[in-house]
Design a protein around this motif. Structure first.
Motif, PDB file in Angstrom:
ATOM      1  N   ALA A 197       0.839  -1.202   0.000  1.00 41.74           N
ATOM      2  CA  ALA A 197       0.000   0.000   0.000  1.00 41.74           C
ATOM      3  C   ALA A 197       0.871   1.247   0.000  1.00 41.74           C
ATOM      4  O   ALA A 197       0.563   2.244  -0.682  1.00 41.74           O
ATOM      5  CB  ALA A 197      -0.920  -0.015   1.232  1.00 41.74           C
ATOM      6  N   ASN A 198       1.988   1.198   0.778  1.00 35.06           N
ATOM      7  CA  ASN A 198       2.897   2.348   0.803  1.00 35.06           C
ATOM      8  C   ASN A 198       3.535   2.581  -0.567  1.00 35.06           C
ATOM      9  O   ASN A 198       3.678   3.722  -1.024  1.00 35.06           O
ATOM     10  CB  ASN A 198       3.996   2.129   1.857  1.00 35.06           C
TER      11      ASN A 198
ATOM     12  N   LYS B  83       2.352   1.701  -3.432  1.00 30.15           N
ATOM     13  CA  LYS B  83       1.323   2.155  -4.365  1.00 30.15           C
ATOM     14  C   LYS B  83       1.035   3.631  -4.158  1.00 30.15           C
ATOM     15  O   LYS B  83       0.845   4.398  -5.112  1.00 30.15           O
ATOM     16  CB  LYS B  83       0.060   1.322  -4.177  1.00 30.15           C
ATOM     17  N   ALA B  84       0.987   4.023  -2.882  1.00 30.74           N
ATOM     18  CA  ALA B  84       0.709   5.433  -2.592  1.00 30.74           C
ATOM     19  C   ALA B  84       1.861   6.323  -3.040  1.00 30.74           C
ATOM     20  O   ALA B  84       1.673   7.468  -3.457  1.00 30.74           O
ATOM     21  CB  ALA B  84       0.475   5.605  -1.088  1.00 30.74           C
ATOM     22  N   ARG B  85       3.101   5.778  -2.923  1.00 34.80           N
ATOM     23  CA  ARG B  85       4.262   6.592  -3.268  1.00 34.80           C
ATOM     24  C   ARG B  85       4.457   6.689  -4.774  1.00 34.80           C
ATOM     25  O   ARG B  85       4.773   7.755  -5.302  1.00 34.80           O
ATOM     26  CB  ARG B  85       5.508   5.989  -2.626  1.00 34.80           C
TER      27      ARG B  85
END
Length: 1011
Positions: free
Chosen positions: A1004-1005, A1007-1009
């Motif tokens: 998730a990190n 993907k967010a980054r």
């Protein structure tokens, strides 16, 4: 006649409890006088002879119908007198073998008819009617102690105008009977005053004395002295019970040097020749064939001229006679003999005055306590032995026996003191200044008193006798030392006396005597030390003066054979008394270590194989006392002593069985010992001993051994085969607490097996176990909570526990101040919550219960913390309860505990955290409280159960992103990856789930980054 029979006649009691008249000169004289009175009664007092008795005199007679002539109606064996009372009842009735007589006239006729059996009939009548006056005249004339007012009551009737003929006859009759009583008592008193009655002890002393004069050569006095029976009853007699009722003590065969063998009967009335009794003995052989003599020496002097001529030439005979004579005649006579010996030591010029003065002194009736000096013998001064040292207060804190000083009890008034008190004080006075002979006689006389009586013990102390006795131990005279030790041995059973002995330095002297070559001195000193060393200071004194090493050395002198020579018997006694002393000393931790260093263990192991029970008791007692130390328990295993302890469980001596069971109880803390007991087939004897329910000490030791042996499940299976649990359940009621602690402990261990839990329920054991939860004994509460908790794992058992309100009782024990009780109660609550119906509602029903258990997380005891965490894990399964304990602050308290290194606490703490994560924001709160990083370190533990619980906790915590970051930073992924390959499916699944959550967060990190 009633008073004479009560006070003057000499009665004995047969085994059946029926009173018999002894065959003694006094009784024979009484019977002859009564016979003469009855014979002449009808002719002298015809009116009184016709008086009808209130109750008939009945006895078993030797008369038959053929003995009766005219004036009697004979029908077969039955005889009735033609003379009848007012109601027509016969005055005499014979129904063999019983005869019933209603008047003196008939009694007179019977003794005339009996002819040569007259005395036998009188004896039988009196033995069957112990108070004949009460039967003749009624219960109001029964023989009583004190003033007899029966005649006065009859005279009052006459004064009031009742001039009936019957009352007058009664008055005359009772006066005649009282005159007879007076005559009988007067004659008996004269005869008794000239008679010395023998006792078994006195006869035994005489026999031993005579045996000492049986030797070889020209100077011998006798050839041999032998008993006809080697068996000695507990009362000291060697005759059959049916002869003991006649006062007979033993039968002897004595071979003089100049006559045929003499067959002698020794009885309480004296000694006489019999018809030649052998070991089998025929009835006519018991008959007396000579006069009665006062003792054996007098008889032998009469029958053997050689004995009479040579006995007085024997060295030491007179002194021995004095000692034996004192036993027969009592201490007043012995005091006079003592005065005689004192006078011989005095100047010859003043001898006559000294004797008369000292004899007069014995006649004084002392009314106040003599004011004797407590100074000791000249040249033998001893100072009190106060001992100091670096380890004065280093004894075991577990010692309790007599550690507190006993308040001294003093007699308030001298007038209450018995005569023995004053007699003993006089003897002590003579001990202080006499020659050797007088000292020995005084010591022997002192031993004749009942030294077990506190009055006699304190009399010796009060007049300074202890100082004298202890100072005698420093003399060179062996006999004086032995006599002194024999007295000290007896009186040192008194707690005040043994403290006084220690204060006077007696222990130091007795320890030195242990080096003596004389075996009698050794064993007496050791046994006295055993009595004195009952309190802490005395035990310390023995150790500091080298007593432990010397006592251990005494153990190294005993043969293993059952048949012993006289010298070997002394060796056994020395070793036995040494073991007794070590037993007393072993109550101190430092003394236990001293015994081990002195080489006591292998010697005790060797003595444990002894065939002598009196040896085994102190040996096993010492071992069971020392078994509280691990070094001794290991030695008991390695020296092969378990096999001997088990063997002695099968003996008949309950005291020995108790000490063996107690030793096993203490040693069975170690698994190796438990296995050895089973391999030596010791479990079955233990179960058998449960039947001795009346012996509480034995029962406590046995149940304790069973409890500790039950810690091994292999032993539980054996106990299951022997039906031990059924017996143990039966012991749950009406037993002392020391037994209940062990019984419940054994049931708690046995209940680890499902079959046994069912057995306890079927035998009705659940209710008494629950009832015991209300007790106050801490050890019992620890065991009963464990047993109830084990039983609660069965649903049927849990139903009964719930119905009896057992869970509420367990919960209330969480308030107990004892951490062991708290922990045991918390462990027991866990299966109760798990198996109870609607457990969530049940827990909420306990007012303040949840707050109580949460507050226990503040405890400093790791066992309490582990058990409470386990209970919280069970409680938290219910959502409402989880919410309540969260409100009570369970999260920060659990988080605070996470830095522990104790694997047991880690496991249950992790389980509790895993459960508590399932409510609200508890996961976040655990992370904020710093619980995550320490949990990661739990995965490095070697305990697989810790891994499983920790992985489950981490899985729940990993559902919060911040916790995942903390876990990742602490290297959890590498640890969990290894556990994902585990064969434990629960661990495997939790580890995989935690890694998955961390991976999802990482994805998730990313993907967010990067989008």
């Amino acid at each position: 006649m009633g008073v004479a029979l009560t006070r003057a006649a000499q009665w004995t009691t047969a085994s059946s409890g029926t009173g018999k008249l002894e065959i003694t000169p006094v009784n024979e004289s009484l019977l002859k006088e009564i016979l003469e009175f009855v014979e002449q009664f009808s002719s002298r007092h015809p009116q009184e002879a016709k008086h009808v008795f209130k109750e008939p005199l009945q006895w078993t007679t030797s008369l038959e119908a053929s003995d009766f002539k005219t004036e009697y109606d004979i029908s077969g064996p039955t005889v009735k007198s033609q003379e009848t009372d007012r109601d027509g009842h016969p005055m005499l009735q014979l129904t063999p073998p019983s005869i019933s007589v209603h008047s003196f006239s008939q009694l007179s006729k019977i003794v005339q008819l009996a002819m040569d059996k007259r005395l036998k009939e009188v004896r039988a009548c009196l033995e069957a009617n112990r108070d004949p006056v009460a039967k003749m005249l009624g219960p109001s004339f029964a023989t009583v102690e004190g003033e007899d007012s029966s005649v006065l009551r009859l005279l009052e009737k006459v004064k009031e105008g009742d001039q009936a003929k019957e009352t007058e006859i009664k008055v005359k009759l009772i006066i005649l009977l009282q005159q007879l009583d007076t005559q009988l008592l007067s004659n008996s008193l004269k005869q008794i005053s000239q008679e010395v009655r023998l006792s078994p002890a006195a006869v035994k002393n005489d026999v031993e004395l005579l045996k000492s004069f049986c030797s070889e050569g020209e100077k011998r006095v006798l050839t041999s002295v032998q008993y006809t029976s080697d068996y000695e009853f507990t009362n000291g007699c060697r005759t059959p019970p049916w002869r003991q009722v006649h006062g007979e003590i033993c039968y002897l065969v004595i071979n003089p040097c100049d006559t045929q063998p003499l067959h002698i009967t020794c009885s309480t009335a004296g000694v006489f020749l019999n018809g030649g009794i052998t070991q089998e003995g025929e009835e006519n052989a018991y008959d007396r064939t000579s006069d009665v003599y006062k003792d054996l020496v007098t008889l032998l002097k009469s029958k053997s001229p050689h004995f009479a001529e040579n006995i007085n030439k024997q060295v030491g005979f007179h002194v021995k006679q004095v000692v034996v004579f004192s036993e027969k005649m009592g201490n007043d006579v012995c005091l006079f003999i003592l005065f005689h010996f004192f006078s011989e030591a005095d100047d010859k010029k003043s001898k006559k005055n000294a004797v008369s003065e000292k004899f007069a002194e014995t006649q004084e009736k002392m009314q106040k306590k003599a004011d004797f000096s407590v100074s000791s013998l000249p040249g033998r001064h001893k100072t009190p032995g106060g001992v100091g040292g670096a380890d004065d207060f280093s004894e075991s804190s577990s010692e309790s026996e007599e550690d507190e000083e006993q308040p001294e009890r003093r007699t308030e008034s001298n007038t209450d003191l018995p005569s023995e008190y004053w007699q003993i004080q006089k003897l002590v006075k003579y001990l202080k200044g006499g020659n050797q002979t007088a000292t020995v006689i005084a010591l022997c006389s002192m031993r004749d008193f009942n030294l077990a009586q506190e009055t006699c013990q304190l009399a010796i102390r009060d007049v300074g006798g202890l100082e004298v006795l202890i100072n005698l131990l420093d003399t060179e005279e062996i006999k004086c030392k032995i006599g002194s030790l024999k007295i000290l041995k007896e009186i040192s059973r008194n707690s005040q006396i043994r403290r006084a002995i220690a204060d006077l330095g007696g222990l130091q002297t007795m320890v030195k005597i242990l080096d003596s070559p004389d075996k009698d001195l050794k064993y007496l000193a050791a046994e006295t030390i055993a009595n004195v060393a009952k309190f802490r200071r005395a035990r310390r004194t023995v150790r500091q003066h080298g007593g432990i090493k010397r006592l251990v050395e005494l153990l190294d002198c005993v043969p293993d054979s059952a048949a012993l020579t006289e010298e070997q018997e002394k060796d056994v006694e020395v070793a036995r008394c040494g073991a007794l002393a070590l037993w007393s000393c072993s109550k101190s931790t430092r003394n236990k270590e001293a015994i081990r260093k002195a080489g006591g263990i292998p010697l005790l192991a060797r003595l444990l194989k002894s065939p002598h029970e009196n040896m085994l008791i102190p040996v096993v007692g010492t071992l069971q006392e020392c078994a509280s130390e691990r070094s001794y328990r290991i030695a008991i295993q390695t020296e092969g002593m378990i096999e001997d302890l088990v063997k002695n469980l099968n003996c008949d001596n309950h005291e020995l069985q108790m000490h063996c069971a107690s030793a096993i109880f203490k040693c069975a803390e170690d698994k190796r010992t438990r296995d050895l007991v089973r391999q030596c087939e010791g479990l079955h004897p233990l179960v058998t001993l449960l039947s001795q329910a009346d012996n509480k000490q034995l029962l406590a030791a046995t149940t304790g051994a069973i409890w500790k042996c039950s810690i091994s499940m292999e032993n539980v299976a054996k106990f299951q085969d022997y039906k031990a649990l059924e017996t143990l359940v039966g012991l749950l009621t009406d037993q002392p607490e020391e037994v209940l602690v062990n019984v419940v402990g054994a049931l708690g261990e046995g209940a680890q097996k499902p079959a046994n839990r069912a057995t306890i329920r079927k035998c009705g054991g659940i209710q008494p176990l629950v009832n015991l939860l209300t007790g106050t004994n801490q050890a019992l509460l620890v065991n009963v909570t464990k047993a109830v908790g084990a039983c609660a794992t069965e649903l049927e058992n849990m139903t009964i526990i719930d119905r009896l309100d057992g869970v509420r009782l367990l919960w209330s024990l969480l308030k107990n101040p004892n951490p062991d009780v708290q922990a045991s109660a918390a462990w027991a609550i866990c299966p109760c919550i798990e198996n109870a119906k609607d457990s969530g509602e049940m827990v909420r029903s306990f007012v303040g219960g949840l707050e109580l258990i949460v507050n226990l997380l503040k405890s400093t005891n790791k066992e309490v913390l582990a058990s409470v965490c386990a209970a919280i894990a069970k409680i938290a399964k219910d959502e409402e309860n989880l919410a309540v304990i969260t409100d009570h602050g369970v999260v920060p308290m659990l988080a605070k505990l996470t830095n522990t290194t104790d694997d047991k606490l880690r496991r249950h703490l992790a389980e509790a955290i895993a459960r508590c994560c399932m409510w609200g924001s508890n996961r976040v709160l655990f992370g904020e409280a710093g619980a995550v990083a320490p949990l990661v370190r739990y995965l490095k533990s070697k305990d697989s159960s810790v891994h499983q619980a920790t992985a489950q906790a981490l899985f729940q915590l990993s559902k919060d992103p911040n916790n995942c970051i903390t876990m990742h930073d602490n290297g959890v992924v590498k640890l969990l990856l290894g556990m994902m390959g585990s064969t434990d499916e629960v661990l495997q699944e939790a580890a995989a789930g935690c890694v998955a959550n961390i991976r999802h967060l990482a994805l998730a990190n990313e993907k967010a980054r990067y989008g």
